[in-house]
Design an enzyme around this catalytic site. Structure first.
Site, PDB file in Angstrom:
ATOM      1  N   HIS A 182      -8.453  12.693  34.515  1.00 45.52           N
ATOM      2  CA  HIS A 182      -8.930  11.370  33.733  1.00 45.52           C
ATOM      3  C   HIS A 182     -10.391  12.176  33.201  1.00 45.52           C
ATOM      4  O   HIS A 182     -11.108  12.966  34.182  1.00 45.52           O
ATOM      5  CB  HIS A 182      -9.181  10.446  34.273  1.00 45.52           C
ATOM      6  CG  HIS A 182      -7.894   9.523  35.056  1.00 45.52           C
ATOM      7  ND1 HIS A 182      -7.336   9.916  36.061  1.00 45.52           N
ATOM      8  CD2 HIS A 182      -7.401   8.544  34.410  1.00 45.52           C
ATOM      9  CE1 HIS A 182      -6.348   9.326  36.555  1.00 45.52           C
ATOM     10  NE2 HIS A 182      -6.173   8.178  35.617  1.00 45.52           N
ATOM     11  N   ASP A 223     -12.747  11.726  36.292  1.00 46.44           N
ATOM     12  CA  ASP A 223     -12.574  12.469  37.298  1.00 46.44           C
ATOM     13  C   ASP A 223     -13.399  13.657  37.385  1.00 46.44           C
ATOM     14  O   ASP A 223     -13.837  14.307  38.218  1.00 46.44           O
ATOM     15  CB  ASP A 223     -11.074  12.972  37.426  1.00 46.44           C
ATOM     16  CG  ASP A 223     -10.100  11.840  37.544  1.00 46.44           C
ATOM     17  OD1 ASP A 223     -10.333  10.961  37.677  1.00 46.44           O
ATOM     18  OD2 ASP A 223      -9.041  12.326  37.264  1.00 46.44           O
TER      19      ASP A 223
HETATM   20  C1  XLS Z   1      -1.951   4.582  38.571  1.00 47.47           C
HETATM   21  C2  XLS Z   1      -1.667   5.512  37.524  1.00 47.47           C
HETATM   22  C3  XLS Z   1      -2.600   6.383  37.231  1.00 47.47           C
HETATM   23  C4  XLS Z   1      -2.071   7.308  35.984  1.00 47.47           C
HETATM   24  C5  XLS Z   1      -2.985   7.943  35.297  1.00 47.47           C
HETATM   25  O1  XLS Z   1      -1.043   3.712  39.235  1.00 47.47           O
HETATM   26  O2  XLS Z   1      -0.633   6.351  38.314  1.00 47.47           O
HETATM   27  O3  XLS Z   1      -3.057   7.340  38.059  1.00 47.47           O
HETATM   28  O4  XLS Z   1      -1.048   8.223  36.292  1.00 47.47           O
HETATM   29  O5  XLS Z   1      -4.053   6.962  34.666  1.00 47.47           O
END
Ligand code: XLS
Ligand code: CA
Ligand code: CA
Length: 447
Positions: A109, A112
């Site tokens: 993301h 991140d």
């Molecule tokens: C959360 C989601 C997230 C997505 C990406 O539950 O799994 O991590 O994979 O935003």
């Protein structure tokens, strides 16, 4: 891919490149089943599985939970003087980890990789400082970006949603983040771009115009697609279904719901699904059900490989460990033709009390081995056909004569009814579930 550490510091000292040692090995830091170069069917294991490491869990999550403080004090944060430096060290640690593990892909993301600035323009500038560095590391190591995404759910401004926020100004802030994250994904040669709508849903129907929010979401997704395509993005867009958490009800509930939504709004040409095992469970489905549902309609794109805890009603994001699940998952994926732009992204975190630096490696090694086993079992099931042969035969009465005419749409209900009177006693054929389960167990142990 050579094990590589970048920057001046090795963050996982004492750990070298993880090797395949085979099933007799008792080395916790070696693969027992994942042999990247081994040919399975027509491809190398690594090209079937396309493993990705999730940046957020592996390098950002600190072990904290709603009841307790951080338990994973990351050295790449501890040794930095400010958030930008921490982000740079985190990137160094991430590429050291990818290359030592031998994962060819990662997912991230925007937030991140880089901290948020005081304005969207500043945030973009900071992100691109990191993106430039990541681009250089990718070129040096051969690690690739499976997909990028924008975090439009953590910041307090998104407490009422991102693309479905009732306030237009917030939607525009979400758009600025998504635009920048798409630019970053393109700059890094990302093969996909994911939308997970954590706050695209509602907490109370009393304050929600559900129809309007869904229209806004669809419009937003269409605009994001148009922008990315306009910038030359050739990769896939993924919607990642999840029924709830953090919202009570999320619009992207499950595969079936998302496919209907995409078709309803004319988004079905560009968008595919990113199926997460844990989310399937939260929706009351098996992982393989979600995969098969997506595959049946040509929407299977990528996978978030993890597992939930059936006795907990929340998203525990544990590393996959069940051969039964990975075999069924890989069987569904191989039957659908395998991955093209997608892969297996470990959207999974080590437990709060897994506090040794080797734990992150062991977690991934276990997940990769579990999918390697699943792949080999699935390939044998495909080659030898004990399940597919049975399934094909089960529908054989639709292959010829009137059954085939029904499938071709040549019979009316009245025609069917007339035929019905002539068949007499029908339907007492065993489904053979127990036999098929026994066969699957034989294949699971046949390695
Ligand atoms: C959360 C989601 C997230 C997505 C990406 O539950 O799994 O991590 O994979 O935003
Ligand atoms: Ca996920
Ligand atoms: Ca999850």
């Amino acid at each position: 891919m050579a094990a590589y550490f970048v920057g001046n510091k090795e963050y996982f000292p004492g750990i070298g490149k993880i090797k395949y040692e085979g099933k007799e090995s008792d080395n916790p830091l070696a693969f027992k089943y994942y042999d990247p170069e081994q040919i399975v069917g027509k491809k190398k294991m690594k090209d079937h599985l396309r493993f990705a490491v999730a940046y957020w869990h592996s390098f950002c999550a600190d072990g904290s939970d709603p009841f307790g403080a951080a338990t994973h004090p990351h050295p790449w944060i501890a040794d930095a003087g400010n958030p930008l430096e921490a982000a740079q060290h985190k990137l160094d640690a991430a590429f050291e980890f990818f290359t030592k593990l031998g994962a060819e892909y990662y997912c991230f993301h925007d937030r991140d990789m880089a901290p948020e600035g005081d304005s969207p323009a500043e945030s973009e500038k900071i992100l691109f400082t990191l993106v430039e560095k990541a681009k250089k590391y990718q070129a040096e190591t051969g690690v690739k970006l499976l997909w990028g995404t924008a975090n439009i759910f953590t910041h307090p401004r998104f407490m009422n949603g991102g693309a479905t926020n009732p306030e237009f100004p917030v939607l525009t802030l979400a758009a600025s983040q998504v635009k920048t994250a798409i630019d970053a994904t393109i700059a890094l040669g990302g093969q996909g771009y994911t939308f997970w709508g954590g706050r695209e849903g509602y907490m109370s129907i009393l304050n929600t115009d559900l129809k309007r929010e869904k229209d806004h979401l669809a419009k937003f997704l269409g605009l994001a697609r148009d922008y990315a395509r306009g910038q030359g993005f050739k990769g896939a867009f993924y919607i990642e279904p999840k029924p709830m958490e953090p919202t009570k009800h999320q619009y992207d509930y499950d595969s079936e719901t998302v496919i209907g939504f995409l078709r309803n709004y004319g988004l079905d040409k560009d968008f595919r699904l990113n199926i997460e095992a844990n989310h399937a469970e939260l929706a009351g489905h098996d992982f393989v059900h979600e995969l098969e549902t997506a595959a049946a309609e040509g929407f299977l794109g990528s996978v978030d490989a993890n597992r939930g805890e059936p006795r907990n009603g929340w998203d525990t994001d544990q590393f996959p460990s069940s051969y039964y699940e990975t075999a069924l998952a890989m069987y569904a994926i191989l039957k659908a033709g395998g991955f093209t732009t997608g892969g297996l992204n470990f959207d999974a975190k080590i437990r709060r009390n897994s506090v040794e630096s080797t734990d992150l490696f062991e977690a991934h090694i276990g997940g990769m081995d579990a999918f390697a086993v699943g792949l080999r079992v699935a390939q044998r099931l495909i080659d030898e056909g004990p399940l597919s042969g049975f399934v094909k035969n089960r529908y054989a009465s639709f292959d010829t004569a009137e059954g085939a005419r029904f499938e071709r749409g040549e019979l009316t209900l009245a025609d069917l009814a007339k035929l019905g009177t002539s068949y007499g006693k029908a339907g007492f054929t065993s489904g053979k579930q127990e036999r098929l389960e026994n066969i699957l167990n034989q294949y699971l142990l046949g390695l």
